[in-house]
Write an enzyme that holds these catalytic residues in place. Structure first.
Site, PDB file in Angstrom:
ATOM      1  N   ALA A 151       5.220   1.226  16.330  1.00  0.00           N
ATOM      2  CA  ALA A 151       4.099   1.864  15.633  1.00  0.00           C
ATOM      3  C   ALA A 151       2.770   1.275  16.099  1.00  0.00           C
ATOM      4  CB  ALA A 151       4.248   1.695  14.122  1.00  0.00           C
ATOM      5  N   TYR A 152       2.701  -0.042  16.180  1.00  0.00           N
ATOM      6  CA  TYR A 152       1.453  -0.695  16.566  1.00  0.00           C
ATOM      7  C   TYR A 152       1.086  -0.361  18.008  1.00  0.00           C
ATOM      8  CZ  TYR A 152      -2.145  -4.309  16.506  1.00  0.00           C
ATOM      9  OH  TYR A 152      -3.342  -4.973  16.559  1.00  0.00           O
ATOM     10  N   CYS A 153       2.077  -0.400  18.902  1.00  0.00           N
ATOM     11  CA  CYS A 153       1.807  -0.070  20.304  1.00  0.00           C
ATOM     12  C   CYS A 153       1.345   1.378  20.450  1.00  0.00           C
ATOM     13  CB  CYS A 153       3.052  -0.313  21.157  1.00  0.00           C
ATOM     14  SG  CYS A 153       3.455  -2.055  21.407  1.00  0.00           S
ATOM     15  N   SER A 163      -0.135   3.232  18.224  1.00  0.00           N
ATOM     16  CA  SER A 163      -1.474   3.412  17.652  1.00  0.00           C
ATOM     17  C   SER A 163      -2.553   2.807  18.542  1.00  0.00           C
ATOM     18  CB  SER A 163      -1.535   2.803  16.255  1.00  0.00           C
ATOM     19  OG  SER A 163      -1.411   1.391  16.286  1.00  0.00           O
ATOM     20  N   LYS A 164      -2.289   1.645  19.120  1.00  0.00           N
ATOM     21  CA  LYS A 164      -3.312   0.995  19.940  1.00  0.00           C
ATOM     22  C   LYS A 164      -3.440   1.663  21.311  1.00  0.00           C
ATOM     23  CE  LYS A 164      -4.880  -1.986  17.028  1.00  0.00           C
ATOM     24  NZ  LYS A 164      -6.281  -1.908  16.547  1.00  0.00           N
TER      25      LYS A 164
END
Length: 305
Positions: free
Chosen positions: A151-153, A155-156
């Protein structure tokens, strides 16, 4: 070219703690006027008090377009202009995708990506008027994929692409757009992620220099310098610049090495599956609490009002 920040009006989202809070204090020392946006009014007030009498606070959820538009209008009314916007608000969750909490996973993308879009939508007209600077905070996660951080990857990587696209669209209007990259930096978010023993050990096995946590202040000093130069790329750790030239090769390397690591840690991940999946750190907790309050007020599903 270095730009004088004296009297410049700087908006920072996610300003209650971590990178946002320290960035506000350091920019205030450079003479900037700070407009702080976030979810935690008590913490925001404390940060504002440390930034001097010209600092103001606005409680708003970055995923709420109406609230962000209202905050932008109020900030313009108070200061008369906006010169710099730092889209810093972000949350994270960790663990295997198949075991992830679907709501938490989606919320990371909503806050980090769509929250940045809402921030740009609210403040870009003011930046066009001032021929200002928009800095999108991304991450090492935008430069290289990482298992357990889907999720973080996602989104970034998304906000990096968004900012690059935006740069070309507004350059002829005099607005500069930059992307800020940070590796693991000593914030509540990283400390929250490290509370998971398995995730912490997995991270410790990453190759140097990606396997260590970096102090916050030097990272923020680099961001301040980048804002002063209105840089296209801002690197909070020196070695991140070199990642740009090799990023095309990294996914295959991560896939090869990561496969072995995931197999090795699979039993421990299975044994602790119920201990992870929620948003990490105090910032993540604040977002979850804000969503719960909004859901209670509207009788809805906990999403932003």
């Amino acid at each position: 070219m270095k730009k004088d920040l004296t009297g410049q009006v700087v908006v920072i989202t996610g300003a209650a703690r971590g990178v946002g809070a320290m960035l506000a204090r350091k920019l205030a020392r450079r003479g900037a006027k700070l407009a702080l946006v976030g979810l935690e009014p008590v913490e925001l007030k404390q940060v504002a008090e440390s930034c001097g009498p010209d600092a103001g606070t606005w409680e708003a959820n970055v995923t709420d377009r109406a609230a962000m538009a209202e905050a932008a209008g109020q900030i313009l009314a108070r200061y008369g202009r906006v010169d710099v916007v730092v889209a810093n608000a972000g949350i994270a969750t960790g663990g295997p995708f198949l075991d992830s909490d679907a709501d938490a996973f989606d919320r990371v993308i909503e806050v980090n990506l769509l929250g940045s879009v809402a921030t740009a939508r609210a403040f870009l007209p003011a930046l066009v008027a001032s021929r200002g600077y928009y800095l999108q905070i991304a991450s090492l996660a935008a430069l290289t994929p990482a298992p357990m951080m889907a999720a973080y990857c996602a989104s970034k990587s998304g906000v990096e692409a968004f900012a690059h696209s935006l740069r070309t669209e507004v350059a002829h209007k005099g607005v500069r757009v930059g992307v800020g990259y940070l590796s693991w930096t000593d914030t509540d978010m990283v400390r929250g992620a490290d509370e998971d023993d398995v995730l912490r050990e997995l991270r410790s096995r990453l190759p140097w220099p990606t396997n260590r946590t970096y102090p916050l202040e030097p990272a923020v000093d680099r961001i301040v310098a980048g804002i002063g130069r209105r840089s296209v790329h801002v690197y909070a750790q020196w070695w991140l610049r070199g990642m740009q030239s090799v990023r095309g090769y990294v996914p295959s390397i991560v896939a090869t090495v990561g496969k072995k690591e995931m197999k090795r840690f699979e039993p421990r991940l299975r044994a602790t599956v119920g201990t992870r999946g929620k948003l990490v750190g105090r910032g993540g907790q604040a977002d979850a609490q804000a969503a719960a309050r909004a859901g209670a007020q509207t009788g809805g599903d906990g999403g932003p009002a």
